[in-house]
Design an enzyme around this catalytic site. Structure first.
Site, PDB file in Angstrom:
ATOM      1  N   ALA A   1     149.755 -52.613 -32.133  1.00 20.03           N
ATOM      2  CA  ALA A   1     150.673 -51.557 -32.562  1.00 20.03           C
ATOM      3  C   ALA A   1     149.820 -50.366 -32.984  1.00 20.03           C
ATOM      4  O   ALA A   1     148.640 -50.522 -33.300  1.00 20.03           O
ATOM      5  CB  ALA A   1     151.511 -52.058 -33.726  1.00 20.03           C
TER       6      ALA A   1
ATOM      7  N   GLU B   1     145.527 -58.530 -37.424  1.00 22.20           N
ATOM      8  CA  GLU B   1     146.255 -57.810 -38.473  1.00 22.20           C
ATOM      9  C   GLU B   1     145.745 -58.151 -39.870  1.00 22.20           C
ATOM     10  O   GLU B   1     145.813 -57.330 -40.785  1.00 22.20           O
ATOM     11  CB  GLU B   1     147.757 -58.135 -38.392  1.00 22.20           C
ATOM     12  CG  GLU B   1     148.462 -57.548 -37.178  1.00 22.20           C
ATOM     13  CD  GLU B   1     148.431 -58.438 -35.948  1.00 22.20           C
ATOM     14  OE1 GLU B   1     147.627 -59.391 -35.897  1.00 22.20           O
ATOM     15  OE2 GLU B   1     149.228 -58.165 -35.032  1.00 22.20           O
TER      16      GLU B   1
ATOM     17  N   GLU C   1     150.940 -59.934 -28.696  1.00 26.70           N
ATOM     18  CA  GLU C   1     152.351 -60.281 -28.901  1.00 26.70           C
ATOM     19  C   GLU C   1     153.217 -59.817 -27.728  1.00 26.70           C
ATOM     20  O   GLU C   1     154.158 -60.511 -27.331  1.00 26.70           O
ATOM     21  CB  GLU C   1     152.844 -59.678 -30.225  1.00 26.70           C
ATOM     22  CG  GLU C   1     152.154 -60.337 -31.423  1.00 26.70           C
ATOM     23  CD  GLU C   1     152.326 -59.558 -32.713  1.00 26.70           C
ATOM     24  OE1 GLU C   1     151.884 -58.391 -32.778  1.00 26.70           O
ATOM     25  OE2 GLU C   1     152.899 -60.099 -33.661  1.00 26.70           O
TER      26      GLU C   1
ATOM     27  N   GLY D   1     149.775 -56.391 -31.565  1.00 30.05           N
ATOM     28  CA  GLY D   1     150.974 -56.199 -30.754  1.00 30.05           C
ATOM     29  C   GLY D   1     150.711 -56.354 -29.262  1.00 30.05           C
ATOM     30  O   GLY D   1     151.636 -56.676 -28.505  1.00 30.05           O
TER      31      GLY D   1
HETATM   32  N1  CAA Z   1     146.208 -48.061 -33.094  1.00 28.34           N
HETATM   33  C1  CAA Z   1     145.885 -46.756 -32.999  1.00 28.34           C
HETATM   34  N2  CAA Z   1     144.770 -46.311 -32.369  1.00 28.34           N
HETATM   35  C2  CAA Z   1     143.968 -47.246 -31.820  1.00 28.34           C
HETATM   36  C3  CAA Z   1     144.252 -48.627 -31.880  1.00 28.34           C
HETATM   37  C4  CAA Z   1     145.443 -49.024 -32.557  1.00 28.34           C
HETATM   38  N3  CAA Z   1     145.824 -50.319 -32.641  1.00 28.34           N
HETATM   39  N4  CAA Z   1     143.253 -49.309 -31.262  1.00 28.34           N
HETATM   40  C5  CAA Z   1     142.381 -48.373 -30.821  1.00 28.34           C
HETATM   41  N5  CAA Z   1     142.811 -47.134 -31.135  1.00 28.34           N
HETATM   42  C6  CAA Z   1     142.164 -45.857 -30.857  1.00 28.34           C
HETATM   43  C7  CAA Z   1     140.942 -45.643 -31.739  1.00 28.34           C
HETATM   44  O1  CAA Z   1     141.332 -45.155 -33.013  1.00 28.34           O
HETATM   45  C8  CAA Z   1     140.150 -44.660 -30.939  1.00 28.34           C
HETATM   46  O2  CAA Z   1     140.718 -43.373 -31.103  1.00 28.34           O
HETATM   47  P1  CAA Z   1     139.767 -42.117 -31.468  1.00 28.34           P
HETATM   48  O3  CAA Z   1     138.896 -41.966 -30.240  1.00 28.34           O
HETATM   49  O4  CAA Z   1     140.739 -41.005 -31.644  1.00 28.34           O
HETATM   50  O5  CAA Z   1     138.990 -42.494 -32.664  1.00 28.34           O
HETATM   51  C9  CAA Z   1     140.442 -45.085 -29.500  1.00 28.34           C
HETATM   52  O6  CAA Z   1     141.626 -45.868 -29.544  1.00 28.34           O
HETATM   53  C10 CAA Z   1     139.329 -45.958 -28.916  1.00 28.34           C
HETATM   54  O7  CAA Z   1     139.125 -47.055 -29.798  1.00 28.34           O
HETATM   55  P2  CAA Z   1     137.686 -47.445 -30.398  1.00 28.34           P
HETATM   56  O8  CAA Z   1     136.810 -46.235 -30.497  1.00 28.34           O
HETATM   57  O9  CAA Z   1     137.927 -48.215 -31.661  1.00 28.34           O
HETATM   58  O10 CAA Z   1     137.153 -48.381 -29.236  1.00 28.34           O
HETATM   59  P3  CAA Z   1     136.070 -49.552 -29.345  1.00 28.34           P
HETATM   60  O11 CAA Z   1     135.740 -49.928 -27.965  1.00 28.34           O
HETATM   61  O12 CAA Z   1     134.976 -49.165 -30.272  1.00 28.34           O
HETATM   62  O13 CAA Z   1     136.851 -50.776 -30.084  1.00 28.34           O
HETATM   63  C11 CAA Z   1     138.719 -52.267 -30.442  1.00 28.34           C
HETATM   64  C12 CAA Z   1     137.924 -51.419 -29.432  1.00 28.34           C
HETATM   65  C13 CAA Z   1     137.868 -53.436 -30.948  1.00 28.34           C
HETATM   66  C14 CAA Z   1     139.946 -52.793 -29.710  1.00 28.34           C
HETATM   67  C15 CAA Z   1     139.156 -51.373 -31.638  1.00 28.34           C
HETATM   68  O14 CAA Z   1     139.751 -50.178 -31.143  1.00 28.34           O
HETATM   69  C16 CAA Z   1     140.122 -52.016 -32.582  1.00 28.34           C
HETATM   70  O15 CAA Z   1     139.741 -52.842 -33.377  1.00 28.34           O
HETATM   71  N6  CAA Z   1     141.416 -51.610 -32.521  1.00 28.34           N
HETATM   72  C17 CAA Z   1     142.437 -52.078 -33.428  1.00 28.34           C
HETATM   73  C18 CAA Z   1     142.854 -53.513 -33.138  1.00 28.34           C
HETATM   74  C19 CAA Z   1     143.912 -53.960 -34.125  1.00 28.34           C
HETATM   75  O16 CAA Z   1     143.669 -54.060 -35.316  1.00 28.34           O
HETATM   76  N7  CAA Z   1     145.127 -54.257 -33.635  1.00 28.34           N
HETATM   77  C20 CAA Z   1     146.233 -54.683 -34.452  1.00 28.34           C
HETATM   78  C21 CAA Z   1     147.093 -53.500 -34.796  1.00 28.34           C
HETATM   79  S1  CAA Z   1     148.377 -53.887 -35.963  1.00 28.34           S
HETATM   80  C22 CAA Z   1     149.554 -54.682 -35.073  1.00 28.34           C
HETATM   81  O17 CAA Z   1     149.448 -54.829 -33.884  1.00 28.34           O
HETATM   82  C23 CAA Z   1     150.723 -55.175 -35.857  1.00 28.34           C
HETATM   83  C24 CAA Z   1     151.660 -56.043 -35.061  1.00 28.34           C
HETATM   84  O18 CAA Z   1     151.699 -57.231 -35.213  1.00 28.34           O
HETATM   85  C25 CAA Z   1     152.589 -55.450 -34.103  1.00 28.34           C
END
Ligand code: CAA
Length: 258
Positions: free
Chosen positions: A66, A132, A112, A109
């Site tokens: 998400a 999460e 999911e 998400g």
């Molecule tokens: N939401 C918003 N933006 C996100 C995102 C997310 N879930 N995942 C990645 N992005 C964005 C980053 O902020 C980044 O944007 P900027 O260039 O503007 O900074 C861009 O995408 C590229 O991401 P990274 O620079 O972080 O890429 P990476 O290769 O270094 O890392 C990754 C990849 C390990 C997937 C890392 O992006 C990450 O950890 N993302 C979040 C994963 C996460 O926590 N997901 C759960 C979200 S909460 C949820 O999903 C609740 C639910 O149950 C529905």
């Protein structure tokens, strides 16, 4: 065909295809993505010419979860009143089988969303996780419920409590992934699965999906009753007569979805 802000859609024969297209955010699922995916899936579902749907992302990410930036400042009240992830239930409810073609990250998400699909085909680069817990929250789009049914209590608890990711092979061994292929072959393999399903008789495909879903939601006795009735009802279709005649006559069936 309708065009959408955050996804690409297309058809190939009887297969509908939805490609998540927010590369700048690794396909993070914000509210617009949810609206777009739900609308596209429902449009395919309403079209008798479509017998299967493929949902996919990019090589690097199916979806990284998400959209954290969209949610960060929300209050609990806002999340409840918006029913922030509520519309995803409509995606999970489409009658047409949906194949998730997963390459790269399927996190939060994203994992999911894949689990709302009926079959998960993964490229060997795919990584599945529910991180999460690292954000001070828990899965909110079905992770605690669908994961436990897919992989069992102990692998689910490991993923949800530690946030660790499973490789494609681990995910397949755990029962989350149906098939793993080299990443370069993912699109072709997912298309093959979808085309195979789309060539069957639609009434029987709808019944099969509904019965499989019933198994996850009801008791064994109720599920068996549902299956028996759905099985019996198919004997009023022309395709049942055609399918069984084709077997007897040692030829391929010619289904008409009647
Ligand atoms: N939401 C918003 N933006 C996100 C995102 C997310 N879930 N995942 C990645 N992005 C964005 C980053 O902020 C980044 O944007 P900027 O260039 O503007 O900074 C861009 O995408 C590229 O991401 P990274 O620079 O972080 O890429 P990476 O290769 O270094 O890392 C990754 C990849 C390990 C997937 C890392 O992006 C990450 O950890 N993302 C979040 C994963 C996460 O926590 N997901 C759960 C979200 S909460 C949820 O999903 C609740 C639910 O149950 C529905």
């Amino acid at each position: 065909m309708t065009s959408y802000e955050t996804i690409l859609v297309g058809t190939h024969g009887r297969v509908g295809r939805i490609t998540l297209n927010r590369p700048e955010a690794l396909n993070a699922l914000n509210s617009q993505v949810m609206r777009d995916v739900v609308a596209a899936a429902e449009a395919f579902d309403a079209d008798e010419g479509i017998g299967a749907i493929v949902v996919t992302g990019s090589e690097k990410a199916f979806a990284a979860g998400a959209d954290i930036k969209e949610m960060e400042q929300k209050s609990g009240r806002e999340m409840i009143m918006d029913d922030h992830f509520g519309a995803w239930a409509r995606f999970a409810a489409v009658r047409t089988p949906v194949i998730a073609a997963v390459s790269g990250y399927a996190l939060g998400g994203g994992c999911e969303l894949a689990m709302m699909c009926d079959i998960i085909v993964a490229g060997d680069t795919a990584r599945f996780g529910q991180p999460e817990i690292n954000l001070g929250v828990i899965p909110g789009m079905g992770g605690t419920q669908r994961l436990i049914r897919a992989v069992g209590a102990y692998v689910a608890a490991d993923m949800v409590l530690t946030g660790r990711m499973l490789s494609a092979d681990e995910a397949q061994r755990a029962g989350l992934v149906s098939r793993v292929v080299p990443a370069a072959d993912l699109e072709a393999e997912a298309a093959k699965v979808a085309e195979t399903i789309a060539a069957k008789s639609l009434p029987s495909v709808y019944a099969a999906k509904a019965a499989l879903d019933a198994a996850l939601e009801t008791t064994l006795a109720e599920g068996l009753r549902f299956e028996r009735h759905a099985f019996a009802a198919l004997f009023d279709t022309a395709d049942q007569k055609e399918g069984m005649a084709a077997f007897r006559e040692k030829r391929q069936p010619d289904f008409t979805n009647r």
